[in-house]
Design a protein around this motif. Structure first.
Motif, PDB file in Angstrom:
ATOM      1  N   SER A  46      -6.409   2.359  -1.681  1.00  0.00           N
ATOM      2  CA  SER A  46      -5.218   1.538  -1.906  1.00  0.00           C
ATOM      3  C   SER A  46      -5.197   0.267  -1.064  1.00  0.00           C
ATOM      4  O   SER A  46      -4.829  -0.803  -1.545  1.00  0.00           O
ATOM      5  CB  SER A  46      -3.951   2.372  -1.633  1.00  0.00           C
ATOM      6  N   VAL A  47      -5.617   0.344   0.193  1.00  0.00           N
ATOM      7  CA  VAL A  47      -5.588  -0.850   1.035  1.00  0.00           C
ATOM      8  C   VAL A  47      -6.598  -1.877   0.549  1.00  0.00           C
ATOM      9  O   VAL A  47      -6.337  -3.094   0.579  1.00  0.00           O
ATOM     10  CB  VAL A  47      -5.811  -0.491   2.524  1.00  0.00           C
ATOM     11  N   ASP A  85       0.859  -1.186   0.000  1.00  0.00           N
ATOM     12  CA  ASP A  85       0.000   0.000   0.000  1.00  0.00           C
ATOM     13  C   ASP A  85       0.895   1.236   0.000  1.00  0.00           C
ATOM     14  O   ASP A  85       1.385   1.651   1.051  1.00  0.00           O
ATOM     15  CB  ASP A  85      -0.898  -0.037   1.242  1.00  0.00           C
ATOM     16  N   VAL A 119      -7.330   6.962  -0.276  1.00  0.00           N
ATOM     17  CA  VAL A 119      -6.711   6.315   0.873  1.00  0.00           C
ATOM     18  C   VAL A 119      -7.611   6.537   2.082  1.00  0.00           C
ATOM     19  O   VAL A 119      -8.271   7.574   2.196  1.00  0.00           O
ATOM     20  CB  VAL A 119      -5.293   6.887   1.131  1.00  0.00           C
ATOM     21  N   CYS A 144      -1.119 -10.701   5.817  1.00  0.00           N
ATOM     22  CA  CYS A 144      -1.227  -9.243   5.882  1.00  0.00           C
ATOM     23  C   CYS A 144      -0.293  -8.733   6.963  1.00  0.00           C
ATOM     24  O   CYS A 144      -0.447  -9.093   8.137  1.00  0.00           O
ATOM     25  CB  CYS A 144      -2.672  -8.840   6.175  1.00  0.00           C
ATOM     26  N   GLY A 188      -0.331   4.461   2.221  1.00  0.00           N
ATOM     27  CA  GLY A 188      -0.599   4.387   3.650  1.00  0.00           C
ATOM     28  C   GLY A 188       0.630   4.685   4.484  1.00  0.00           C
ATOM     29  O   GLY A 188       1.717   4.166   4.218  1.00  0.00           O
ATOM     30  N   ALA A 234      -5.185  -3.538  -2.608  1.00  0.00           N
ATOM     31  CA  ALA A 234      -4.109  -4.465  -2.247  1.00  0.00           C
ATOM     32  C   ALA A 234      -4.676  -5.777  -1.703  1.00  0.00           C
ATOM     33  O   ALA A 234      -4.207  -6.867  -2.059  1.00  0.00           O
ATOM     34  CB  ALA A 234      -3.186  -3.818  -1.213  1.00  0.00           C
ATOM     35  N   SER A 253      -6.930  -1.541   7.645  1.00  0.00           N
ATOM     36  CA  SER A 253      -6.254  -2.729   7.112  1.00  0.00           C
ATOM     37  C   SER A 253      -6.912  -3.992   7.634  1.00  0.00           C
ATOM     38  O   SER A 253      -7.156  -4.943   6.882  1.00  0.00           O
ATOM     39  CB  SER A 253      -4.771  -2.712   7.493  1.00  0.00           C
ATOM     40  N   GLY A 312      -0.604   2.065   6.690  1.00  0.00           N
ATOM     41  CA  GLY A 312      -1.673   3.037   6.835  1.00  0.00           C
ATOM     42  C   GLY A 312      -2.545   2.767   8.049  1.00  0.00           C
ATOM     43  O   GLY A 312      -2.108   2.155   9.029  1.00  0.00           O
ATOM     44  N   VAL A 371       0.029  -8.771   1.637  1.00  0.00           N
ATOM     45  CA  VAL A 371      -0.177  -7.320   1.655  1.00  0.00           C
ATOM     46  C   VAL A 371       0.690  -6.714   2.752  1.00  0.00           C
ATOM     47  O   VAL A 371       0.804  -7.280   3.844  1.00  0.00           O
ATOM     48  CB  VAL A 371      -1.652  -6.961   1.937  1.00  0.00           C
ATOM     49  N   SER A 400       0.945  -2.896   4.626  1.00  0.00           N
ATOM     50  CA  SER A 400       0.391  -1.543   4.706  1.00  0.00           C
ATOM     51  C   SER A 400       0.813  -0.886   6.015  1.00  0.00           C
ATOM     52  O   SER A 400       0.743  -1.501   7.076  1.00  0.00           O
ATOM     53  CB  SER A 400      -1.139  -1.559   4.622  1.00  0.00           C
TER      54      SER A 400
END
Length: 336
Positions: free
Chosen positions: A85-86, A11, A67, A297, A14, A89, A110, A105, A101, A103
């Motif tokens: 974006s998350v 991401d 985002v 993740c 993020g 992804a 997430s 962010g 993934v 991230s």
């Protein structure tokens, strides 16, 4: 799934220092870790970041629109922005176009996106973010979960965290007989609040969990435990305190240990300080793995810089190559 060339969706939008630090760390991971990194976000913004930093690469850019901002409520944000974006992804993993993934962010977004798109593992009510902490034993680390996914827990959630931590420790971290502890204010079974007392009994009664008792604050970094469970409120406070302590210790070492040393002395002590930084700096760990969802993740720190993202990608790669999700599913389903 290819084990030798993991595909990691990052991401790019993020995090506090997105996109520049995210792009830089992801690009380095792409070049040095033998992984295929997919940068997810606004293509123009990502291209501008590459140009601004003087970076050039054939790295794949996956378009996304928007985002989830840190001030937004997690579930509302991911539903209102399906092309954020998350979300894009996570969808890559769901569709088999990526293996994991990363991230840095909005951590709540997430987690919510992972739950909606990847789903929970069978028998798991709530996921947990597992973070690896260094210990006094340089050959050992301790897995703490949860460090921020679920702030209000029931005893059965903590029991499931302990089970997830046990299986992950066995299958991925290489600990065949992990010692599991419950974070509490005392060693005795009767200590703590109602949640701790009830959870203690459930962990002690579960034959699938190698529970060895309560872990007090001073035990966390002792190396006497391989897995320690707590609710996400306590775990997140602990995580951020540990981050601060690491920075403070590094600063004190630089101020006090290097005082009055000449260049020759500095050349002798520099390697030791570098090893110290690697052992205590949270940047070296990259983030936490979201355990309990049906996909890999890694949730990074909001303040992640390039090196943190690099290590988050490395954590994701290791989870992919160790078949973390498949092995957790296999062991969990077999033993249910």
């Amino acid at each position: 799934m290819a084990l030798n060339r993991a595909r990691i969706a990052v991401d790019a939008m993020g995090g506090d220092y997105a996109p520049d630090e995210i792009v830089s760390g992801a690009l380095r991971a792409h070049d040095e870790l033998d992984v295929d990194v997919q940068l997810v976000g606004d293509p123009e913004t990502i291209e501008a970041s590459l140009e601004r930093q003087g970076l050039s690469s054939n790295i794949q850019i996956i378009p996304a629109d928007g985002v989830v901002e840190m001030h937004e409520e997690a579930l509302t944000g991911i539903k209102r922005k399906p092309k954020a974006s998350v979300n894009v992804a996570m969808e890559l993993v769901k569709q088999g176009q990526a293996d994991a993934v990363v991230s840095a962010g909005h951590s709540g977004a997430s987690m919510a996106s992972a739950l909606l798109r990847l789903g929970r593992l069978p028998g798991i009510d709530r996921p947990a973010i597992g973070a690896v902490f260094p210990t006094m034993d340089p050959s050992k680390s301790v897995l703490i979960l949860d460090v921020g996914a679920i702030v209000d827990c029931r005893p059965k959630y903590l029991e499931q965290f302990a089970l997830l931590g046990t299986i992950y420790s066995q299958c991925v971290l290489g600990r065949p007989d992990p010692k599991v502890g419950l974070l509490n204010i005392g060693e005795e079974a009767s200590k703590g609040n109602d949640l701790a007392v009830r959870t203690y009994q459930m962990l002690a009664d579960n034959p699938r969990i190698p529970f060895v008792g309560n872990a007090e604050g001073r035990d966390i970094l002792s190396g006497n435990f391989d897995v320690i469970v707590c609710d996400g409120f306590v775990g997140n406070v602990l995580l951020k305190f540990a981050e601060a302590i690491g920075n403070v210790l590094l600063q004190l070492c630089q101020e006090e240990l290097l005082r009055d040393l000449d260049d020759r002395d500095l050349s002798h002590i520099a390697p030791n300080l570098k090893r110290l930084k690697q052992r205590i700096d949270y940047v070296e760990h990259g983030g936490g793995l979201l355990l309990g969802v049906n996909g890999i993740c890694v949730i990074g720190h909001g303040s992640s810089h390039a090196m943190t993202i690099f290590n988050a990608v490395r954590l994701a790669k290791n989870a992919v190559n160790n078949r973390a999700i498949e092995r957790i599913q296999e062991k969990h389903l077999v033993e249910q």
